[in-house]
Write a protein that holds these residues in place. Structure first.
Motif, short mmCIF file in Angstrom:
data_model
loop_
_atom_site.label_atom_id
_atom_site.label_comp_id
_atom_site.label_asym_id
_atom_site.label_seq_id
_atom_site.Cartn_x
_atom_site.Cartn_y
_atom_site.Cartn_z
N THR A 84 44.95 -52.14 15.88
CA THR A 84 45.24 -53.46 16.46
C THR A 84 46.25 -53.39 17.60
O THR A 84 46.14 -54.13 18.56
N GLY A 85 47.22 -52.51 17.49
CA GLY A 85 48.26 -52.46 18.50
C GLY A 85 48.01 -51.52 19.66
O GLY A 85 48.67 -51.61 20.69
N TYR A 86 47.04 -50.61 19.52
CA TYR A 86 46.85 -49.59 20.56
C TYR A 86 45.38 -49.35 20.91
O TYR A 86 44.98 -49.50 22.06
N VAL A 87 44.59 -49.01 19.92
CA VAL A 87 43.20 -48.63 20.18
C VAL A 87 42.38 -49.81 20.72
O VAL A 87 41.70 -49.68 21.75
N VAL A 95 32.37 -50.34 20.77
CA VAL A 95 32.25 -50.05 19.33
C VAL A 95 32.21 -48.54 19.10
O VAL A 95 32.88 -48.02 18.19
N LEU A 96 31.47 -47.82 19.93
CA LEU A 96 31.40 -46.37 19.79
C LEU A 96 32.76 -45.71 20.04
O LEU A 96 33.11 -44.73 19.39
N ALA A 97 33.52 -46.26 20.98
CA ALA A 97 34.87 -45.72 21.24
C ALA A 97 35.76 -45.91 20.02
O ALA A 97 36.53 -45.01 19.65
N LEU A 98 35.66 -47.07 19.38
CA LEU A 98 36.46 -47.33 18.18
C LEU A 98 36.09 -46.38 17.05
O LEU A 98 36.97 -45.86 16.34
N VAL A 99 34.80 -46.12 16.90
CA VAL A 99 34.33 -45.21 15.86
C VAL A 99 34.70 -43.76 16.21
O VAL A 99 35.13 -43.00 15.34
N ALA A 100 34.57 -43.40 17.47
CA ALA A 100 34.83 -42.02 17.90
C ALA A 100 36.26 -41.59 17.62
O ALA A 100 36.50 -40.43 17.29
N TYR A 121 46.35 -41.22 20.27
CA TYR A 121 47.22 -41.07 21.44
C TYR A 121 46.70 -40.06 22.45
O TYR A 121 46.94 -40.19 23.64
N ALA A 122 45.96 -39.06 21.99
CA ALA A 122 45.36 -38.11 22.93
C ALA A 122 44.25 -38.77 23.74
O ALA A 122 43.92 -38.32 24.84
N SER A 123 43.68 -39.84 23.25
CA SER A 123 42.61 -40.56 23.97
C SER A 123 43.13 -41.45 25.08
O SER A 123 42.34 -41.97 25.88
N THR A 124 44.42 -41.64 25.16
CA THR A 124 45.02 -42.59 26.10
C THR A 124 44.55 -42.40 27.54
O THR A 124 44.14 -43.36 28.19
N ALA A 125 44.59 -41.19 28.05
CA ALA A 125 44.21 -40.96 29.45
C ALA A 125 42.75 -41.33 29.70
O ALA A 125 42.43 -41.92 30.74
N SER A 126 41.88 -41.02 28.76
CA SER A 126 40.46 -41.37 28.91
C SER A 126 40.28 -42.88 28.99
O SER A 126 39.50 -43.38 29.81
N VAL A 181 42.68 -34.02 27.52
CA VAL A 181 42.60 -32.66 26.97
C VAL A 181 44.01 -32.06 26.89
O VAL A 181 44.37 -31.44 25.89
N TYR A 182 44.79 -32.27 27.93
CA TYR A 182 46.18 -31.78 27.92
C TYR A 182 46.99 -32.49 26.84
O TYR A 182 47.80 -31.88 26.14
#
Length: 190
Positions: free
Chosen positions: A33-36, A80-85, A115-120, A143-144
């Motif tokens: 709720t707060g980030y994703v 939806v796929l991003a949330l599941v991924a 948090y690693a997904s942030t840049a994407s 990736v970094y």
């Protein structure tokens, strides 16, 4: 920590931010709720605008605009796929931990995936204009972020962290490739 501050910190100073994240006690619901949920929406919203308002360049055809309903359908599926991924990524990172001397901890694996997904997610804004779409490659910075987060979040020993990171990156790339292909299948370009 508020959303904007966390995004800036993880993007600009990940090596300092991962230990802070590692110490936080957050539930999956709080992470979502707060980030994703807000960040994962950037790309789908930008895609709907880009596809429906500005159009998609199709070789030998020119610019083609996708109908608004088709664009919205694509955006919803992509979202939806991003949330599941993110959750599937956490399962992968957690499952890999013992193989590379790390510690299995689903809570830490979920934070790593989130948090690693942030840049994407942030780079998804470039889908809004066809001319800027090439800049979406900046999302590879994730990736970094993953590389810097694996040893901290999953407690992988330094001598095995590189292998863990490579295996996690391969799995993650495959996962996001599948998500992209599934979401694209909902949009006919002509």
């Amino acid at each position: 920590m508020d959303l904007v501050t966390r995004v800036k910190a993880i993007l600009l100073t990940p090596k300092l931010e991962w230990p802070v994240i590692e110490q936080e006690q957050t539930t999956p619901a709080q992470l979502y709720t707060g980030y994703v949920i807000p960040l994962a929406a950037i790309g789908p919203i930008a895609s709907v605008i880009g596809y429906s308002v500005f159009g998609i360049g199709v070789p030998l055809v020119g610019t083609v605009r996708v109908g608004l309903m088709r664009g919205i359908t694509h955006g919803i599926v992509q979202y939806v796929l991003a949330l599941v991924a993110v959750y599937v990524g956490a399962f992968i990172f957690n499952a890999l931990a013992p193989t590379f001397g790390g510690k299995q901890d689903m809570s830490q694996a979920l934070k790593l995936s989130v948090y690693a997904s942030t840049a994407s997610w942030v780079a998804g804004i470039f889908a809004i204009l066809p001319g800027l779409a090439i800049l979406s490659f900046l999302g590879l910075y994730s990736v970094y972020l993953l590389y810097t987060g694996v040893p901290v979040m999953m407690k992988s020993p330094p001598e095995k962290s590189m292998g863990y990171t490579i295996a996690a990156i391969v799995c993650w790339i495959v996962l996001f490739f599948i998500v992209a292909q599934v979401s694209r299948s909902f949009v006919a370009y002509y």
